[in-house]
Design a protein around this motif. Sequence first.
Motif, PDB file in Angstrom:
ATOM      1  N   ASN A   1       0.809  -1.228   0.000  1.00  0.00           N
ATOM      2  CA  ASN A   1       0.000   0.000   0.000  1.00  0.00           C
ATOM      3  C   ASN A   1       0.839   1.273   0.000  1.00  0.00           C
ATOM      4  OD1 ASN A   1       0.942  -0.063   2.635  1.00  0.00           O
ATOM      5  ND2 ASN A   1      -0.971   0.702   3.504  1.00  0.00           N
ATOM      6  N   GLN A   2       2.174   1.129  -0.036  1.00  0.00           N
ATOM      7  CA  GLN A   2       2.998   2.338  -0.030  1.00  0.00           C
ATOM      8  C   GLN A   2       3.789   2.419  -1.338  1.00  0.00           C
ATOM      9  OE1 GLN A   2       4.319   3.201   4.092  1.00  0.00           O
ATOM     10  NE2 GLN A   2       3.849   1.055   4.422  1.00  0.00           N
TER      11      GLN A   2
ATOM     12  N   GLN B   1      10.430  -1.066   2.451  1.00  0.00           N
ATOM     13  CA  GLN B   1       9.872  -2.425   2.290  1.00  0.00           C
ATOM     14  C   GLN B   1       9.756  -2.800   0.809  1.00  0.00           C
ATOM     15  OE1 GLN B   1       6.225  -2.292   4.570  1.00  0.00           O
ATOM     16  NE2 GLN B   1       7.333  -2.003   6.480  1.00  0.00           N
TER      17      GLN B   1
ATOM     18  N   GLN C   1      -4.989  -2.303   2.604  1.00  0.00           N
ATOM     19  CA  GLN C   1      -4.379  -3.487   3.227  1.00  0.00           C
ATOM     20  C   GLN C   1      -5.430  -4.524   3.644  1.00  0.00           C
ATOM     21  OE1 GLN C   1      -1.785  -2.076   6.369  1.00  0.00           O
ATOM     22  NE2 GLN C   1      -0.039  -2.077   4.983  1.00  0.00           N
TER      23      GLN C   1
ATOM     24  N   ALA D   1      -0.255  -4.238   7.915  1.00  0.00           N
ATOM     25  CA  ALA D   1       0.091  -3.736   9.243  1.00  0.00           C
ATOM     26  C   ALA D   1      -0.443  -4.669  10.333  1.00  0.00           C
ATOM     27  CB  ALA D   1      -0.476  -2.338   9.421  1.00  0.00           C
TER      28      ALA D   1
ATOM     29  N   GLY E   1       8.156  -1.176  10.700  1.00  0.00           N
ATOM     30  CA  GLY E   1       7.236  -0.234  10.041  1.00  0.00           C
ATOM     31  C   GLY E   1       7.348   1.172  10.577  1.00  0.00           C
TER      32      GLY E   1
ATOM     33  N   ARG F   1       5.680   5.526  15.167  1.00  0.00           N
ATOM     34  CA  ARG F   1       4.496   6.347  14.863  1.00  0.00           C
ATOM     35  C   ARG F   1       4.353   7.494  15.864  1.00  0.00           C
ATOM     36  NH1 ARG F   1       1.447   3.118  11.186  1.00  0.00           N
ATOM     37  NH2 ARG F   1      -0.496   4.299  11.511  1.00  0.00           N
TER      38      ARG F   1
ATOM     39  N   ARG G   1      -6.918   9.736  12.875  1.00  0.00           N
ATOM     40  CA  ARG G   1      -7.007   8.462  12.143  1.00  0.00           C
ATOM     41  C   ARG G   1      -6.049   7.424  12.744  1.00  0.00           C
ATOM     42  NH1 ARG G   1      -3.242   5.066   9.023  1.00  0.00           N
ATOM     43  NH2 ARG G   1      -4.620   3.486   8.150  1.00  0.00           N
TER      44      ARG G   1
ATOM     45  N   ILE H   1      -5.053   2.946  12.422  1.00  0.00           N
ATOM     46  CA  ILE H   1      -5.280   1.687  11.703  1.00  0.00           C
ATOM     47  C   ILE H   1      -6.334   0.916  12.492  1.00  0.00           C
ATOM     48  CG2 ILE H   1      -4.253  -0.488  10.947  1.00  0.00           C
ATOM     49  CD1 ILE H   1      -1.557   0.888  10.812  1.00  0.00           C
TER      50      ILE H   1
ATOM     51  N   GLN I   1      -5.409   3.767   4.920  1.00  0.00           N
ATOM     52  CA  GLN I   1      -4.423   4.828   4.719  1.00  0.00           C
ATOM     53  C   GLN I   1      -4.753   5.749   3.531  1.00  0.00           C
ATOM     54  OE1 GLN I   1       0.086   4.082   4.839  1.00  0.00           O
ATOM     55  NE2 GLN I   1      -0.436   4.057   2.684  1.00  0.00           N
TER      56      GLN I   1
ATOM     57  N   ASN J   1       1.329   8.423  12.358  1.00  0.00           N
ATOM     58  CA  ASN J   1       2.094   7.572  11.444  1.00  0.00           C
ATOM     59  C   ASN J   1       3.564   7.948  11.503  1.00  0.00           C
ATOM     60  OD1 ASN J   1       2.592   5.636   9.366  1.00  0.00           O
ATOM     61  ND2 ASN J   1       0.507   6.028   8.610  1.00  0.00           N
ATOM     62  N   ASN J   2       4.369   7.193  10.733  1.00  0.00           N
ATOM     63  CA  ASN J   2       5.787   7.535  10.675  1.00  0.00           C
ATOM     64  C   ASN J   2       6.023   8.703   9.706  1.00  0.00           C
ATOM     65  OD1 ASN J   2       6.126   6.482   7.946  1.00  0.00           O
ATOM     66  ND2 ASN J   2       5.922   4.460   8.862  1.00  0.00           N
TER      67      ASN J   2
ATOM     68  N   ILE K   1       5.144   8.245   5.631  1.00  0.00           N
ATOM     69  CA  ILE K   1       3.763   8.445   5.180  1.00  0.00           C
ATOM     70  C   ILE K   1       3.406   9.927   5.262  1.00  0.00           C
ATOM     71  CG2 ILE K   1       1.343   7.964   5.772  1.00  0.00           C
ATOM     72  CD1 ILE K   1       2.759   5.604   4.544  1.00  0.00           C
TER      73      ILE K   1
ATOM     74  N   ASP L   1       5.000  -4.803  10.263  1.00  0.00           N
ATOM     75  CA  ASP L   1       4.341  -4.972   8.967  1.00  0.00           C
ATOM     76  C   ASP L   1       4.647  -6.390   8.515  1.00  0.00           C
ATOM     77  OD1 ASP L   1       3.086  -2.498   8.460  1.00  0.00           O
ATOM     78  OD2 ASP L   1       4.986  -1.596   7.874  1.00  0.00           O
TER      79      ASP L   1
HETATM   80  C1  GCU Z   1       2.657   2.467   8.205  1.00  0.00           C
HETATM   81  C2  GCU Z   1       2.782   1.002   7.999  1.00  0.00           C
HETATM   82  C3  GCU Z   1       1.801   0.508   6.965  1.00  0.00           C
HETATM   83  C4  GCU Z   1       0.425   1.002   7.261  1.00  0.00           C
HETATM   84  C5  GCU Z   1       0.386   2.473   7.462  1.00  0.00           C
HETATM   85  C6  GCU Z   1      -1.004   2.926   7.907  1.00  0.00           C
HETATM   86  O1  GCU Z   1       3.161   3.154   7.162  1.00  0.00           O
HETATM   87  O2  GCU Z   1       4.081   0.687   7.589  1.00  0.00           O
HETATM   88  O3  GCU Z   1       1.787  -0.869   6.912  1.00  0.00           O
HETATM   89  O4  GCU Z   1      -0.449   0.675   6.251  1.00  0.00           O
HETATM   90  O5  GCU Z   1       1.313   2.839   8.416  1.00  0.00           O
HETATM   91  O6  GCU Z   1      -1.083   3.711   8.813  1.00  0.00           O
HETATM   92  O7  GCU Z   1      -2.001   2.452   7.362  1.00  0.00           O
END
Ligand code: GCU
Length: 336
Positions: free
Chosen positions: A42-43, A49, A81, A99, A156, A159, A180, A182, A203, A220-221, A224, A247
Amino acid sequence: MHRNKVFAVLSFSSIAVLGLSACGSGADAGQESTTVLKVAFNQNASHPQAVAITELSEKLKEATDGAYELELFPDEQLGSQAETLELVQSGAVDMAIVAGPLMEAFNPDFSVLNLPYIYDSPEHQMSVLNDPEITGDLYNSLSDSENISVIGAYHGGVRNVYTTDGPVETPADLAGQKIRIISSDTNVSMMELMGGVGTPMPQGDVYTAIQSGVLNGAENNELIFADLGHSEIAPYYSYTKHLMIPDYLVANPAVLSAFTEDQREELTSLFTESVDSELASFDEKVTEAKKKAEESGATFHEADVDAFREAVAPLLEEKINNDVTKAIFDKIDAAR
Ligand code: GCU
């Protein structure tokens, strides 16, 4: 890192009887053709990754004399995801990176690896996640019941919270703010204890939700934050450092059962290498992401980490609640 062990703990007994065939051909045709395994992601394609999967694919192709390679589908091309997890379960997609919190829907015990402030560092986290003596039974718990094999976990990121209206220093600063998260019960409770209102969402929907005012921010990190442009619309990034989540690289069990024993060993050992190189490259990506975010006007702030740690402490008591989660948590503790 325990080389060659991740796969050793996967249960292949039940998956062989499923008889599903992996995407493509070649598994039964010797090495005449290459089986290309689709990996949903998804990134973006420059994420550590993604780079790790690309390297893994090249090495796997070589190690299996061309029998297997991986094809990455980045940027949510195959869905969110949660959607790609379903595709893996049905066999429509071979593998996905997902995740950790999403796994709690299948087995709530996975929450013990997703709790706030349980890892001292990314190195501590990674010394635990792919040690089969710690996580092997948990990872194996989904093959029979859910048709999901957990190959192992990547780091991952760390955060932190980011918001539209100003930095967050203490839990009181999050009062009334829709943040927001997950999707997981653990995350909903965590954000409540942190002072805000946790709003689960994929995401890919976050940017529009912040822009339209449905959300006041997210957590988040830095990757993102910068890469999805969140830094432009929720520019106050505050170092609450509350979570490091795994992850997981997951696969449809039938895909793995088509591997020979040697090929599985190769995959295990190459996956372990890819975990190490992903971790080694993460910091550099964070530095680049911060620079990019700052250029777009974002600011980075320290938060009162002790206050947040204290606020979420009841969640650890609530979630470390049975023999399985207690045993895993004790081992996380011992690995400090
Ligand atoms: C992080 C994580 C992802 C996840 C994303 C999210 O980046 O690595 O796996 O999808 O956060 O917040 O959805």
